[in-house]
Design a protein around this motif. Structure first.
Motif, PDB file in Angstrom:
ATOM      1  N   VAL A  38       0.824  -1.221   0.000  1.00 56.67           N
ATOM      2  CA  VAL A  38       0.000   0.000   0.000  1.00 56.67           C
ATOM      3  C   VAL A  38       0.858   1.272   0.000  1.00 56.67           C
ATOM      4  O   VAL A  38       0.667   2.153  -0.841  1.00 56.67           O
ATOM      5  N   ALA A  39       1.798   1.349   0.945  1.00 58.85           N
ATOM      6  CA  ALA A  39       2.566   2.583   1.102  1.00 58.85           C
ATOM      7  C   ALA A  39       3.346   2.940  -0.167  1.00 58.85           C
ATOM      8  O   ALA A  39       3.298   4.074  -0.645  1.00 58.85           O
ATOM      9  N   GLY A  40       4.045   1.965  -0.714  1.00 60.72           N
ATOM     10  CA  GLY A  40       4.875   2.220  -1.890  1.00 60.72           C
ATOM     11  C   GLY A  40       4.062   2.582  -3.116  1.00 60.72           C
ATOM     12  O   GLY A  40       4.427   3.485  -3.873  1.00 60.72           O
ATOM     13  N   VAL A  41       2.939   1.909  -3.292  1.00 58.75           N
ATOM     14  CA  VAL A  41       2.125   2.186  -4.473  1.00 58.75           C
ATOM     15  C   VAL A  41       1.433   3.550  -4.341  1.00 58.75           C
ATOM     16  O   VAL A  41       1.378   4.323  -5.291  1.00 58.75           O
ATOM     17  N   VAL A  42       0.967   3.852  -3.149  1.00 57.73           N
ATOM     18  CA  VAL A  42       0.371   5.181  -2.933  1.00 57.73           C
ATOM     19  C   VAL A  42       1.429   6.261  -3.181  1.00 57.73           C
ATOM     20  O   VAL A  42       1.184   7.245  -3.873  1.00 57.73           O
ATOM     21  N   ALA A  43       2.624   6.036  -2.638  1.00 58.32           N
ATOM     22  CA  ALA A  43       3.699   7.023  -2.807  1.00 58.32           C
ATOM     23  C   ALA A  43       4.043   7.247  -4.280  1.00 58.32           C
ATOM     24  O   ALA A  43       4.429   8.346  -4.678  1.00 58.32           O
ATOM     25  N   ALA A  44       3.876   6.196  -5.078  1.00 60.73           N
ATOM     26  CA  ALA A  44       4.183   6.306  -6.511  1.00 60.73           C
ATOM     27  C   ALA A  44       3.211   7.239  -7.228  1.00 60.73           C
ATOM     28  O   ALA A  44       3.525   7.775  -8.289  1.00 60.73           O
ATOM     29  N   MET A  45       2.046   7.443  -6.619  1.00 62.84           N
ATOM     30  CA  MET A  45       0.997   8.200  -7.316  1.00 62.84           C
ATOM     31  C   MET A  45       0.711   9.572  -6.731  1.00 62.84           C
ATOM     32  O   MET A  45      -0.274  10.214  -7.105  1.00 62.84           O
ATOM     33  N   SER A  54       9.053  -5.079   3.058  1.00 59.79           N
ATOM     34  CA  SER A  54       8.255  -4.640   1.904  1.00 59.79           C
ATOM     35  C   SER A  54       8.168  -3.120   1.853  1.00 59.79           C
ATOM     36  O   SER A  54       8.226  -2.521   0.790  1.00 59.79           O
ATOM     37  N   ILE A  55       7.993  -2.514   3.021  1.00 58.19           N
ATOM     38  CA  ILE A  55       7.762  -1.064   3.045  1.00 58.19           C
ATOM     39  C   ILE A  55       9.070  -0.280   3.004  1.00 58.19           C
ATOM     40  O   ILE A  55       9.183   0.743   2.325  1.00 58.19           O
ATOM     41  N   VAL A  56      10.079  -0.788   3.704  1.00 57.68           N
ATOM     42  CA  VAL A  56      11.298   0.013   3.857  1.00 57.68           C
ATOM     43  C   VAL A  56      12.193  -0.012   2.615  1.00 57.68           C
ATOM     44  O   VAL A  56      12.940   0.936   2.363  1.00 57.68           O
ATOM     45  N   GLN A  57      12.105  -1.070   1.838  1.00 54.37           N
ATOM     46  CA  GLN A  57      13.066  -1.242   0.737  1.00 54.37           C
ATOM     47  C   GLN A  57      12.592  -0.598  -0.567  1.00 54.37           C
ATOM     48  O   GLN A  57      12.659  -1.225  -1.628  1.00 54.37           O
ATOM     49  N   MET A  58      12.140   0.636  -0.480  1.00 51.67           N
ATOM     50  CA  MET A  58      11.699   1.326  -1.702  1.00 51.67           C
ATOM     51  C   MET A  58      12.902   1.668  -2.578  1.00 51.67           C
ATOM     52  O   MET A  58      13.889   2.233  -2.106  1.00 51.67           O
ATOM     53  N   PRO A  59      12.822   1.344  -3.852  1.00 54.87           N
ATOM     54  CA  PRO A  59      13.901   1.733  -4.763  1.00 54.87           C
ATOM     55  C   PRO A  59      14.002   3.263  -4.824  1.00 54.87           C
ATOM     56  O   PRO A  59      13.017   3.963  -4.573  1.00 54.87           O
ATOM     57  N   GLY A  60      15.178   3.762  -5.166  1.00 54.19           N
ATOM     58  CA  GLY A  60      15.407   5.213  -5.211  1.00 54.19           C
ATOM     59  C   GLY A  60      14.431   5.919  -6.125  1.00 54.19           C
ATOM     60  O   GLY A  60      14.131   5.445  -7.221  1.00 54.19           O
TER      61      GLY A  60
END
Ligand code: RP5
Length: 149
Positions: free
Chosen positions: A63-70, A93-99
């Motif tokens: 959720v967090a990463g996909v929301v952040a992408a948008m 899952s949440i912490v390892q966001m690619p740059g």
């Protein structure tokens, strides 16, 4: 949050926001069960005046990463403890966001700090909130200083 089952943990963030008198909305939006709703929510967040998004989820926890992408609204991720892997799955899952697309990741079940981090973001442009935050910190410090064991 990704599921109503996350609410017991995420309610700690809600308590902080209520204590600080911050307006908030609470929603269950699942990245895999309601992907269209998640897109709609994330893409409209900025124009609706949302200043920070706290996203709690467990397991594959996207959720967090996909929301952040948008959205460019800051996203704060809360990894929810899981039965299978104790929340390490959620955390990684949440912490390892690619740059390029950051998510401010809290501790496993760290919803209280997520609330406080959101308050800190909002306080940058809200003097009254900044004063409440400073008072909160002073009180917290004083409690430690007053502790007798
Ligand atoms: C995630 O799966 C949710 O964030 C929750 O932490 C986990 C389990 O969800 P439920 O099966 O309880 O709905 O999407």
């Amino acid at each position: 949050m990704g599921s109503a089952s996350d609410y017991d943990i995420m309610s700690a963030a809600i308590k902080v926001l209520e204590d600080f008198g911050v307006e908030y909305e609470k929603k269950v939006i699942s990245a895999h069960r309601t992907p269209d709703l998640m897109c709609e929510y994330a893409k409209s967040a900025k124009e609706r005046g949302i200043g920070a998004i706290i996203a709690g989820a467990g397991g594959a926890a996207h959720v967090a990463g996909v929301v952040a992408a948008m959205t460019t609204v800051p996203v704060i991720g809360v990894p929810i403890q899981t039965k299978a892997l104790g929340g390490m799955d959620s955390l990684l899952s949440i912490v390892q966001m690619p740059g390029g697309i950051p998510v401010a990741t809290m501790a496993i079940n760290g919803a209280k700090n997520a609330g406080l981090f959101a308050v800190q973001i909002l306080a940058l442009t809200d003097k009254a909130l900044e004063e409440k935050l400073t008072a909160f910190r002073k009180e917290q410090t004083q409690k430690v200083l007053d502790t007798e064991i």
